[in-house]
Enzyme design. Structure first.
Site, PDB file in Angstrom:
ATOM      1  N   TYR A  85     -11.343  -5.799   6.351  1.00 51.87           N
ATOM      2  CA  TYR A  85     -10.708  -5.497   5.044  1.00 51.87           C
ATOM      3  C   TYR A  85      -9.205  -5.802   5.123  1.00 51.87           C
ATOM      4  O   TYR A  85      -8.625  -6.423   4.234  1.00 51.87           O
ATOM      5  CB  TYR A  85     -10.963  -4.019   4.738  1.00 51.87           C
ATOM      6  CG  TYR A  85     -10.473  -3.486   3.404  1.00 51.87           C
ATOM      7  CD1 TYR A  85     -10.770  -4.147   2.215  1.00 51.87           C
ATOM      8  CD2 TYR A  85      -9.743  -2.297   3.329  1.00 51.87           C
ATOM      9  CE1 TYR A  85     -10.343  -3.633   0.988  1.00 51.87           C
ATOM     10  CE2 TYR A  85      -9.314  -1.773   2.113  1.00 51.87           C
ATOM     11  CZ  TYR A  85      -9.618  -2.445   0.947  1.00 51.87           C
ATOM     12  OH  TYR A  85      -9.193  -1.940  -0.255  1.00 51.87           O
ATOM     13  N   CYS A 132      -1.797   3.872  10.877  1.00 50.63           N
ATOM     14  CA  CYS A 132      -1.790   5.171  11.567  1.00 50.63           C
ATOM     15  C   CYS A 132      -3.089   5.301  12.355  1.00 50.63           C
ATOM     16  O   CYS A 132      -3.722   6.347  12.355  1.00 50.63           O
ATOM     17  CB  CYS A 132      -1.623   6.317  10.572  1.00 50.63           C
ATOM     18  SG  CYS A 132      -2.903   6.340   9.312  1.00 50.63           S
ATOM     19  N   ALA A 149       0.894  -1.172   0.000  1.00 53.94           N
ATOM     20  CA  ALA A 149       0.000   0.000   0.000  1.00 53.94           C
ATOM     21  C   ALA A 149       0.926   1.214   0.000  1.00 53.94           C
ATOM     22  O   ALA A 149       1.186   1.817   1.031  1.00 53.94           O
ATOM     23  CB  ALA A 149      -0.907  -0.018   1.225  1.00 53.94           C
ATOM     24  N   ALA A 150       1.430   1.547  -1.167  1.00 55.10           N
ATOM     25  CA  ALA A 150       2.637   2.371  -1.241  1.00 55.10           C
ATOM     26  C   ALA A 150       2.402   3.880  -1.364  1.00 55.10           C
ATOM     27  O   ALA A 150       3.256   4.667  -0.970  1.00 55.10           O
ATOM     28  CB  ALA A 150       3.485   1.909  -2.419  1.00 55.10           C
ATOM     29  N   ALA A 151       1.289   4.277  -1.973  1.00 58.37           N
ATOM     30  CA  ALA A 151       1.123   5.697  -2.297  1.00 58.37           C
ATOM     31  C   ALA A 151       0.881   6.537  -1.045  1.00 58.37           C
ATOM     32  O   ALA A 151       0.214   6.061  -0.129  1.00 58.37           O
ATOM     33  CB  ALA A 151      -0.049   5.864  -3.252  1.00 58.37           C
ATOM     34  N   ASP A 209       1.599  -1.421   4.992  1.00 60.58           N
ATOM     35  CA  ASP A 209       1.217  -0.182   5.689  1.00 60.58           C
ATOM     36  C   ASP A 209      -0.267  -0.007   5.358  1.00 60.58           C
ATOM     37  O   ASP A 209      -0.627   0.725   4.440  1.00 60.58           O
ATOM     38  CB  ASP A 209       2.073   0.976   5.147  1.00 60.58           C
ATOM     39  CG  ASP A 209       1.821   2.287   5.879  1.00 60.58           C
ATOM     40  OD1 ASP A 209       1.618   2.251   7.111  1.00 60.58           O
ATOM     41  OD2 ASP A 209       1.823   3.344   5.219  1.00 60.58           O
ATOM     42  N   ASP A 263      -4.926  -4.228  -7.161  1.00 61.86           N
ATOM     43  CA  ASP A 263      -5.497  -4.485  -5.844  1.00 61.86           C
ATOM     44  C   ASP A 263      -4.578  -5.483  -5.140  1.00 61.86           C
ATOM     45  O   ASP A 263      -4.436  -6.622  -5.592  1.00 61.86           O
ATOM     46  CB  ASP A 263      -6.906  -5.072  -6.030  1.00 61.86           C
ATOM     47  CG  ASP A 263      -7.612  -5.264  -4.706  1.00 61.86           C
ATOM     48  OD1 ASP A 263      -6.928  -5.500  -3.691  1.00 61.86           O
ATOM     49  OD2 ASP A 263      -8.850  -5.184  -4.682  1.00 61.86           O
TER      50      ASP A 263
HETATM   51  N1  SAM Z   1       2.630   3.654   2.678  1.00 61.16           N
HETATM   52  C1  SAM Z   1       2.191   4.956   2.214  1.00 61.16           C
HETATM   53  C2  SAM Z   1       3.250   5.991   2.585  1.00 61.16           C
HETATM   54  O1  SAM Z   1       4.022   5.770   3.507  1.00 61.16           O
HETATM   55  O2  SAM Z   1       3.311   7.036   1.916  1.00 61.16           O
HETATM   56  C3  SAM Z   1       0.814   5.316   2.774  1.00 61.16           C
HETATM   57  C4  SAM Z   1      -0.228   4.280   2.425  1.00 61.16           C
HETATM   58  S1  SAM Z   1      -1.848   4.670   2.912  1.00 61.16           S
HETATM   59  C5  SAM Z   1      -1.802   4.330   4.628  1.00 61.16           C
HETATM   60  C6  SAM Z   1      -2.772   3.332   2.326  1.00 61.16           C
HETATM   61  C7  SAM Z   1      -2.803   3.163   0.816  1.00 61.16           C
HETATM   62  O3  SAM Z   1      -3.496   1.944   0.522  1.00 61.16           O
HETATM   63  C8  SAM Z   1      -3.565   4.238   0.040  1.00 61.16           C
HETATM   64  O4  SAM Z   1      -2.688   4.872  -0.867  1.00 61.16           O
HETATM   65  C9  SAM Z   1      -4.656   3.466  -0.721  1.00 61.16           C
HETATM   66  O5  SAM Z   1      -4.862   3.949  -2.040  1.00 61.16           O
HETATM   67  C10 SAM Z   1      -4.073   2.062  -0.739  1.00 61.16           C
HETATM   68  N2  SAM Z   1      -5.051   0.973  -0.900  1.00 61.16           N
HETATM   69  C11 SAM Z   1      -6.278   0.839  -0.340  1.00 61.16           C
HETATM   70  N3  SAM Z   1      -6.851  -0.307  -0.738  1.00 61.16           N
HETATM   71  C12 SAM Z   1      -5.967  -0.943  -1.557  1.00 61.16           C
HETATM   72  C13 SAM Z   1      -5.965  -2.170  -2.273  1.00 61.16           C
HETATM   73  N4  SAM Z   1      -7.022  -2.987  -2.212  1.00 61.16           N
HETATM   74  N5  SAM Z   1      -4.874  -2.494  -3.001  1.00 61.16           N
HETATM   75  C14 SAM Z   1      -3.802  -1.671  -3.053  1.00 61.16           C
HETATM   76  N6  SAM Z   1      -3.750  -0.489  -2.409  1.00 61.16           N
HETATM   77  C15 SAM Z   1      -4.806  -0.131  -1.658  1.00 61.16           C
END
Ligand code: SAM
Length: 383
Positions: free
Chosen positions: A301, A324, A206-208, A274, A257
């Site tokens: 989830y 967080c 969950a990188a963004a 994360d 996903d």
């Molecule tokens: N690790 C990131 C950082 O340090 O900048 C923050 C991540 S944020 C807590 C959670 C991320 O999970 C969001 O960017 C969201 O788009 C992504 N996300 C949510 N559901 C997801 C899924 N099913 N597959 C992949 N990514 C997912």
């Protein structure tokens, strides 16, 4: 409005049950921005002492983190007025997002204005309130009431007295050059706890927007490979921009996903999860709208991501799970779920938070105790 009103009654009750007499202090801290605002030095491009001197030349007051050698922080200014302060000025009402920014020292721009007292003209002193009436700052109107409500751009109020002030760093040359990344202290601990090896294959599920990915890349000296996944195309675009700004070169971005990760047939040396979470630990919160129902749904989830992570981790590989948020279900309870899946808890190389609620070997950050965001980190190994 007291800090208690900022939380739904069911959540207040939940916090009281979970944290006992500390619940009030926790909620009061969540209402305010962090006392120490952290940035991470990008050691791919510079050193802490070089960046510190650049920041000092900009008139800022950076301080060295005593915990992490790439950490720099700035002390928060404020509160600049007490909670019961009533300036008695004409009122500009801002939306939640703009109010949160003003509350931390930003200017108020027209798109963030919801309403304004009709008599306001440029040059008037005004008070800025959030949609629920909380005073977030005082300033000088740059537009008339009508203009600030209808305009889609431009400065509406020059904020002269925000409730709090954090440094604004995004305009600096050193920011554009990618010499640092604004990142909370607990978030910075995560990549250290993962301990990535320079030649390893790492998956960030969950990188963004790439905060932890870019930190991992930095610890790997841009070597090995990181597969950074996110399901949000917009957030991945932002991630790509950030990785370019920071000079990160060992990351492959994947739009998918993460619950389907095992379909890729990869076995990673280490995985960072994360997890998307209820974000109850994020500060400041003008108000919170999540309830225990959201906590339960989110914890469910997260289990799908955990299942996918376990399948995609090689034997003896390391999984770091972080959130967080402050809830029990998304943190310790999910760690118990992982223990039931053949993972074993491991010690964390950097431990500056508190122990878990009913598990010692996990790390919790409390906003009131550690003066950080609320945060949770667990490190496990697939045995
Ligand atoms: N690790 C990131 C950082 O340090 O900048 C923050 C991540 S944020 C807590 C959670 C991320 O999970 C969001 O960017 C969201 O788009 C992504 N996300 C949510 N559901 C997801 C899924 N099913 N597959 C992949 N990514 C997912």
């Amino acid at each position: 409005m007291s800090y208690e009103d900022a939380f739904p009654p069911e959540l207040r009750e939940y916090y009281r049950k979970l944290f006992g007499s500390e619940a009030g202090e926790i909620m009061a801290s969540l209402r305010t921005p962090v006392e120490k605002y952290y940035i991470r030095v990008n050691t791919l491009k510079t050193s802490r002492s070089k960046l510190m001197s650049l920041l000092k030349k900009e008139g800022l007051k950076p301080k060295r983190s005593p915990y992490l050698k790439e950490g720099i922080y700035f002390d928060r200014e404020g509160p600049n007025f007490p909670d019961d302060y009533e300036p008695g000025l004409p009122v500009v009402r801002a939306n939640k997002f703009a109010s949160e920014s003003v509350y931390q020292g930003a200017m108020l721009y027209a798109p963030g204005v919801l309403q304004a007292d009709k008599k306001i003209k440029p040059g008037d002193e005004v008070e800025i309130r959030d949609p629920r009436g909380l005073l977030v700052g005082v300033g000088i109107a740059s537009m008339s009431a009508k203009e600030m409500v209808v305009s889609t751009r431009g400065l509406a109020v020059e904020v002269t007295l925000p409730k709090f002030k954090l440094p604004s760093l995004n305009e600096l040359e050193s920011f554009r050059e990618g010499l640092f990344y604004a990142q909370s202290l607990p978030s910075m601990v995560v990549a250290h706890v993962l301990e990535p090896g320079e030649e390893e294959l790492i998956i960030d599920m969950a990188a963004a927007p790439g905060g932890k990915t870019s930190h991992i890349a930095q610890l790997m000296q841009n070597r090995g490979e990181i597969i950074a996944i996110d399901k949000s195309r917009n957030r991945l675009k932002k991630t790509e921009e950030e990785l370019n700004r920071l000079g990160v070169k060992n990351v492959k971005l994947l739009h998918m996903d993460s619950r389907k990760l095992p379909e890729l047939g990869i076995e990673a040396d280490r995985i960072l999860l994360d997890a998307p979470c209820t974000a109850l630990g994020i500060r400041p919160k003008l108000w919170e709208s999540r309830t225990p129902k959201d906590i339960e749904a989110t914890a469910r989830y997260q289990k799908h991501f955990i299942n996918a992570a376990v399948k995609s981790l090689r034997k003896d590989g390391v999984l770091v799970y972080s959130t967080c948020t402050l809830s029990y279900e998304e943190n310790e309870a999910n760690v118990r779920y992982m223990l039931g899946k053949g993972l074993k808890l491991e010690e964390q190389s950097v431990f500056i938070g508190s122990h878990g609620i009913d598990i010692d070997g996990v790390q919790r950050f409390y906003p009131n105790r550690h003066l950080t965001q609320g945060f949770f980190i667990a490190r496990l190994r697939k045995v």
